[in-house]
Design an enzyme around this catalytic site. Structure first.
Site, PDB file in Angstrom:
ATOM      1  N   TYR A  82     -49.769 -44.358 -30.204  1.00  0.00           N
ATOM      2  CA  TYR A  82     -48.304 -44.490 -30.127  1.00  0.00           C
ATOM      3  C   TYR A  82     -47.707 -44.840 -31.494  1.00  0.00           C
ATOM      4  O   TYR A  82     -46.547 -44.559 -31.770  1.00  0.00           O
ATOM      5  CB  TYR A  82     -47.926 -45.541 -29.076  1.00  0.00           C
ATOM      6  N   LYS A 101     -40.119 -49.088 -30.663  1.00  0.00           N
ATOM      7  CA  LYS A 101     -39.820 -49.605 -29.314  1.00  0.00           C
ATOM      8  C   LYS A 101     -39.727 -51.132 -29.325  1.00  0.00           C
ATOM      9  O   LYS A 101     -38.945 -51.709 -28.566  1.00  0.00           O
ATOM     10  CB  LYS A 101     -40.873 -49.135 -28.306  1.00  0.00           C
TER      11      LYS A 101
HETATM   12  O1  0WD Z   1     -43.940 -40.602 -21.252  1.00  0.00           O
HETATM   13  C1  0WD Z   1     -42.791 -40.489 -21.622  1.00  0.00           C
HETATM   14  N1  0WD Z   1     -42.220 -39.310 -21.738  1.00  0.00           N
HETATM   15  C2  0WD Z   1     -42.014 -41.729 -21.939  1.00  0.00           C
HETATM   16  C3  0WD Z   1     -40.826 -41.647 -22.619  1.00  0.00           C
HETATM   17  C4  0WD Z   1     -42.577 -43.026 -21.491  1.00  0.00           C
HETATM   18  C5  0WD Z   1     -41.735 -44.141 -21.802  1.00  0.00           C
HETATM   19  C6  0WD Z   1     -40.561 -44.023 -22.490  1.00  0.00           C
HETATM   20  N2  0WD Z   1     -40.128 -42.789 -22.908  1.00  0.00           N
HETATM   21  C7  0WD Z   1     -38.859 -42.735 -23.631  1.00  0.00           C
HETATM   22  C8  0WD Z   1     -38.832 -41.983 -24.938  1.00  0.00           C
HETATM   23  O2  0WD Z   1     -39.411 -42.721 -25.993  1.00  0.00           O
HETATM   24  C9  0WD Z   1     -37.338 -41.793 -25.112  1.00  0.00           C
HETATM   25  O3  0WD Z   1     -36.740 -42.995 -25.565  1.00  0.00           O
HETATM   26  O4  0WD Z   1     -37.896 -42.079 -22.842  1.00  0.00           O
HETATM   27  C10 0WD Z   1     -36.883 -41.539 -23.677  1.00  0.00           C
HETATM   28  C11 0WD Z   1     -36.680 -40.071 -23.333  1.00  0.00           C
HETATM   29  O5  0WD Z   1     -37.829 -39.362 -23.648  1.00  0.00           O
HETATM   30  P1  0WD Z   1     -38.357 -38.078 -22.855  1.00  0.00           P
HETATM   31  O6  0WD Z   1     -37.499 -37.807 -21.685  1.00  0.00           O
HETATM   32  O7  0WD Z   1     -39.811 -38.266 -22.697  1.00  0.00           O
HETATM   33  O8  0WD Z   1     -38.219 -36.939 -23.956  1.00  0.00           O
HETATM   34  P2  0WD Z   1     -37.209 -35.726 -24.226  1.00  0.00           P
HETATM   35  O9  0WD Z   1     -36.994 -34.943 -23.004  1.00  0.00           O
HETATM   36  O10 0WD Z   1     -37.792 -34.999 -25.411  1.00  0.00           O
HETATM   37  O11 0WD Z   1     -35.870 -36.460 -24.666  1.00  0.00           O
HETATM   38  C12 0WD Z   1     -35.715 -37.173 -25.869  1.00  0.00           C
HETATM   39  C13 0WD Z   1     -34.461 -36.682 -26.520  1.00  0.00           C
HETATM   40  C14 0WD Z   1     -34.513 -35.500 -27.485  1.00  0.00           C
HETATM   41  O12 0WD Z   1     -35.203 -34.536 -27.156  1.00  0.00           O
HETATM   42  P3  0WD Z   1     -35.901 -33.552 -28.278  1.00  0.00           P
HETATM   43  O13 0WD Z   1     -37.191 -33.306 -27.598  1.00  0.00           O
HETATM   44  O14 0WD Z   1     -34.960 -32.408 -28.319  1.00  0.00           O
HETATM   45  O15 0WD Z   1     -36.061 -34.307 -29.593  1.00  0.00           O
HETATM   46  O16 0WD Z   1     -33.905 -37.536 -27.478  1.00  0.00           O
HETATM   47  C15 0WD Z   1     -32.804 -36.815 -28.021  1.00  0.00           C
HETATM   48  C16 0WD Z   1     -33.021 -35.360 -27.758  1.00  0.00           C
HETATM   49  O17 0WD Z   1     -32.221 -34.896 -26.736  1.00  0.00           O
HETATM   50  N3  0WD Z   1     -32.695 -36.965 -29.449  1.00  0.00           N
HETATM   51  C17 0WD Z   1     -31.507 -37.174 -30.035  1.00  0.00           C
HETATM   52  N4  0WD Z   1     -30.264 -37.274 -29.518  1.00  0.00           N
HETATM   53  C18 0WD Z   1     -29.253 -37.461 -30.383  1.00  0.00           C
HETATM   54  N5  0WD Z   1     -29.429 -37.549 -31.706  1.00  0.00           N
HETATM   55  C19 0WD Z   1     -31.774 -37.250 -31.419  1.00  0.00           C
HETATM   56  C20 0WD Z   1     -30.660 -37.449 -32.266  1.00  0.00           C
HETATM   57  N6  0WD Z   1     -30.785 -37.547 -33.598  1.00  0.00           N
HETATM   58  N7  0WD Z   1     -33.103 -37.077 -31.620  1.00  0.00           N
HETATM   59  C21 0WD Z   1     -33.655 -36.921 -30.408  1.00  0.00           C
END
Ligand code: 0WD
Length: 269
Positions: free
Chosen positions: A161, A168
């Site tokens: 991680y 985080k």
């Molecule tokens: O196992 C997991 N997937 C876990 C995720 C377990 C525990 C926590 N998380 C957290 C992540 O760290 C994050 O904080 O949940 C949150 C959402 O993550 P997600 O749903 O797993 O991932 P995803 O669908 O990729 O959404 C994250 C999004 C970005 O997606 P991409 O993949 O396009 O980078 O964060 C957004 C974007 O939509 N993002 C931003 N939004 C605005 N400005 C920016 C930015 N500069 N960069 C990323």
């Protein structure tokens, strides 16, 4: 009456239908919430992929606000909150579901993280919550609730991680300080610490399938979480059912975080 009837809020961080923000949105929408959404600005305006993907998901929900927002840009954030004021008047909730680290820096080791990669990761993954909260407090209804998404790697060492764990830790600390500062104004700030879910962001974290197997063998419930379960927990913290809960990091991970050592049967293998 549906729990979110007459309530409105903003959701940041839906990349596609696998995003955790979408799982929470589905629960909020089922309870009658009126939600505005942001997507990452598309690099090529001729091919607005991020916008198209988001619109396809949220237009059936009747979303009145769909806007680009890069949380690195104050002018994007200001535009979203001013459009939200025009569209909804006041807000009842804000979901922050955003994280990013450059791949080289994410792959570790932490001691090799570049200065620029550290700044970028911290800015997008942790500072952005502070930036959202500062703008939201000026326009939230009493009882307003802010929610961020975090992972166990911010509390303890989860190999793989890496620098995101450091981000985080900062995010979770921000949750607590913001809860302290916004509490007297009647607003709550919490985080859901979710077990691993296969999303776009997760695909960048090393050995992700190994991680999912670990949860199956080590967590008290001996399985992984589902997006729906994380969605329901997120919806709960954003709702009035959690009216006395703030500054909390709620683990939605099948109990994995309580284990100090693997179960005996797993140790014997
Ligand atoms: O196992 C997991 N997937 C876990 C995720 C377990 C525990 C926590 N998380 C957290 C992540 O760290 C994050 O904080 O949940 C949150 C959402 O993550 P997600 O749903 O797993 O991932 P995803 O669908 O990729 O959404 C994250 C999004 C970005 O997606 P991409 O993949 O396009 O980078 O964060 C957004 C974007 O939509 N993002 C931003 N939004 C605005 N400005 C920016 C930015 N500069 N960069 C990323």
């Amino acid at each position: 009456m549906p729990v979110f009837q007459g309530k409105s809020g903003l959701v940041f961080g839906i990349a596609n239908e696998r995003s955790i923000a979408w799982a929470i949105t589905e629960q909020l929408a089922a309870e009658g919430a009126d939600i505005g959404f942001t997507h990452l600005p598309d690099k090529d305006p001729e091919r607005p992929k991020a916008e198209k993907r988001l619109r396809k998901l949220v237009e059936p929900l009747g979303a009145k606000l769909v806007m680009p927002c890069d949380v690195q840009r104050d002018e994007d954030l200001d535009a979203v909150f001013s459009a939200a004021r025009e569209t909804y008047g006041r807000l009842d909730f804000v979901l922050h579901s955003i994280a990013y680290a450059p791949l080289d820096d994410l792959q570790g080791p932490v001691y090799a993280c570049s200065r620029a990669g550290f700044q970028l990761s911290m800015e997008i993954s942790a500072y952005s919550l502070i930036a959202l909260a500062g703008r939201a407090r000026a326009m939230m209804n009493p009882g307003g609730s802010i929610l961020a998404m975090t992972y166990l790697g911010g509390e303890t060492v989860v190999p793989g991680y890496n620098i995101m764990g450091v981000c985080k830790a900062a995010l979770e600390s921000a949750v607590k300080y913001l809860a302290h500062e916004l509490g007297p104004e009647g607003f709550r700030v919490n985080a859901v610490s979710a077990g691993p879910l296969k999303t776009l962001a997760a695909s960048a974290v090393g050995d992700f399938s190994k991680m999912m197997k670990l949860y199956e063998s080590f967590s008290p419930l001996r399985r992984n979480v589902t997006p729906e379960e994380v969605g329901r927990a997120g919806m709960y913290l954003l709702s009035d059912a959690a009216a006395a809960i703030t500054g909390e990091v709620l683990h939605v991970d099948c109990g994995y975080h309580v284990m100090g050592a693997p179960p005996l049967e797993a140790q014997a293998e």
